[in-house]
Design an enzyme around this catalytic site. Structure first.
Site, short mmCIF file in Angstrom:
data_model
loop_
_atom_site.label_atom_id
_atom_site.label_comp_id
_atom_site.label_asym_id
_atom_site.label_seq_id
_atom_site.Cartn_x
_atom_site.Cartn_y
_atom_site.Cartn_z
CD GLU A 158 -2.51 1.26 2.71
OE1 GLU A 158 -3.43 2.08 2.84
OE2 GLU A 158 -2.18 0.44 3.61
CD GLU A 241 -5.82 5.89 7.07
OE1 GLU A 241 -5.79 4.69 6.73
OE2 GLU A 241 -4.82 6.48 7.57
#
Length: 381
Positions: A158, A241
Site C-alpha cells: 500500500e 482516515e
C-alpha cells in the site's frame, strides 16, 4: 413609481380553447422532465454509490461501531456524520473515500485496472480536498499494488500519500528519509500492519489540491524494493482516515485515468526496443547462527551494464526473524518485507562492482535465510 397591477385578459372562442390545449401539453411535458439529480446519502458500514459514472464512493467504516455517513455528490463526497473517536496511537475509525479500480470485489465502472505496472504509460490524477478544524485525521491518497491482478482481498503493498494531517497521528512504521516525487519533497515512512507492507509519503504542510501522475509514486516504490515492475496496480483511492470526529471533510473533486502503454524511460533505464540487462544483480548471504540469534554479511553485486545509485536491496525475513541492528546500510522495518539502503559512504554500486553490509538479529523456532532479494525492483540471483 408604483407599478400597475397585471390583470389577465380573456380570449374568446376557438383561440382560447387552442391556447388552453397548448398549455395542457406544455404542462404534461414539464411534468415528465427528469428531476435534478439529488445527492446520495450512504450510511451502511460498507455502503457504496457511483459518482461521475466511473468512480465508487465507499463509506468504509471498518474500525468502529459508531455511526458514520457520507453523501455522494456530483463530483466527489462529503462526510455528513462521523460519531465517536478511537485512540490516536492505533488504527483510524474508517476510510471514507472514492476509488478507480477494484477493491474487495467491487470494481468501478469502465476501469482499466488491474494493470501491470510495466504496461502503464501514465496514470494522471487530480484531487481537491475540503478540510475541517475540529477533528483528528489524515487526508490520504492510497495506491494499491499486488503481484497478481487481484480484484478482492488485501494487496501486498500500500502506497499512502498524506496530503494533510491533524493531531498526534503518524504513518505506519518509521521514517526512513525524504524523497522528491512529482516535483515535491516528502518525508518517507515504511512499515507493515501485519497484512501488507506500507510506504507513506507525508507532505511537509497541508496540500489541499494537486494534479500529478500516480506512476511517479509507483516507480519510487519499485526503486525502493517494495514492489516490482511485473506487479499490478489494482486501485487508486482518495479520502480520509479519521480518529476523532470528521464531519464536514470532503473530496470536492477527483479524477483518475490509467493510460496503458510503454512507460517512459528513466535515467539508466532501457528505452522502448532497447535490451535490458539479462541479470541485474547477485546477492551473497553469509550467516553466523547460534541459539536464538544470528549475524549476517550480505554482498550485493551489480552485474548489469550501468551503475546503481542509490542502491536499495529488498528482501523478506522469515516469520519469527527480526533485525536488531545493522551496519554499512539502513535496514527498515525490522521484520517481514524489509529494505536495505546504502549508507552515505557506499550509496553507489558501479557496473560490475559490489557493496557489502551486515546485520544482527534474533529468531524463534528454526533459523532460515531471507528470500526474495531484489535490487531496484529486479530479482537478484
Amino acid at each position: 413609481m408604483r407599478a400597475t397591477p397585471h390583470r389577465p385578459r380573456t380570449v374568446p372562442g376557438a383561440l382560447g380553447a387552442l391556447l388552453l390545449a397548448l398549455a395542457a401539453v406544455l404542462a404534461t411535458l414539464v411534468g415528465t422532465a427528469p428531476p435534478a439529480r439529488a445527492d446520495t446519502l450512504v450510511c451502511e458500514q460498507y455502503g457504496t454509490a457511483t459518482v461521475q459514472g466511473r468512480y465508487v464512493v465507499q463509506n468504509n467504516r471498518w474500525g468502529t461501531g459508531a455511526a458514520q455517513c457520507v453523501t455522494a455528490t456530483d463530483t466527489g463526497f462529503r462526510v455528513t456524520r462521523a460519531d465517536g473517536s478511537v485512540p490516536t496511537d492505533g488504527p483510524p475509525k474508517s476510510y471514507p473515500s472514492l476509488f478507480n479500480g477494484c477493491h474487495y470485489t467491487r470494481c468501478s465502472p469502465g476501469t482499466a485496472l488491474p494493470a501491470r505496472i510495466d504496461g502503464i504509460a501514465g496514470a494522471p490524477s487530480s484531487i481537491a480536498y475540503g478540510f475541517v478544524g475540529d477533528a483528528v485525521y489524515n487526508a490520504s491518497y492510497d495506491i494499491w499494488l499486488d503481484p497478481a491482478p487481484r480484484t478482492d482481498g488485501v494487496n501486498r503493498t500500500e502506497i499512502m500519500i498524506w496530503f494533510h494531517r491533524t493531531g498526534p497521528v503518524q504513518p505506519i512504521g518509521s521514517p526512513v528519509g525524504t524523497a522528491t516525487v512529482g516535483g515535491r519533497s516528502w518525508q518517507v515512512w515504511t512499515g507493515g500492519n501485519g497484512t501488507n507492507d506500507v510506504i507513506s509519503f507525508v507532505a511537509p504542510s497541508a496540500l489541499a489540491e494537486w494534479s500529478f501522475d500516480v506512476m511517479d509514486f509507483v516507480r519510487e516504490t519499485v526503486a525502493r524494493g517494495m514492489a516490482r515492475n511485473d506487479w499490478y496496480l489494482t486501485s487508486v483511492q482518495a479520502g480520509f482516515e479519521p480518529w476523532q470526529n470528521g464531519t464536514g471533510l470532503s473530496v470536492n473533486s477527483f479524477s483518475s485515468t490509467v493510460n496503458l502503454g510503454t512507460p517512459p524511460s528513466g535515467p539508466g533505464e532501457p528505452g522502448p526496443g532497447e535490451p535490458g540487462p539479462a541479470t541485474a544483480c547477485k546477492v551473497t548471504f553469509t550467516p553466523n547462527v547460534w541459539a536464538g540469534g544470528f549475524t549476517a554479511n550480505v554482498t550485493v553485486a551489480n552485474t548489469g551494464p550501468t551503475p546503481v545509485d542509490p542502491w536499495k536491496l529488498a528482501f523478506t525475513l522469515p516469520p519469527g526473524h527480526q533485525i536488531t541492528q545493522a551496519w554499512n546500510a539502513t535496514v527498515s522495518p525490522s521484520s517481514g518485507a524489509v529494505t536495505a539502503t546504502g549508507a552515505a559512504h557506499n550509496t553507489r554500486i558501479a557496473a560490475g562492482g559490489s557493496q557489502s553490509f551486515g546485520f544482527q538479529g534474533t529468531y524463534s523456532g528454526t533459523f532460515a535465510p531471507p528470500t526474495g532479494f531484489s535490487l531496484g525492483g529486479t530479482v537478484c540471483t
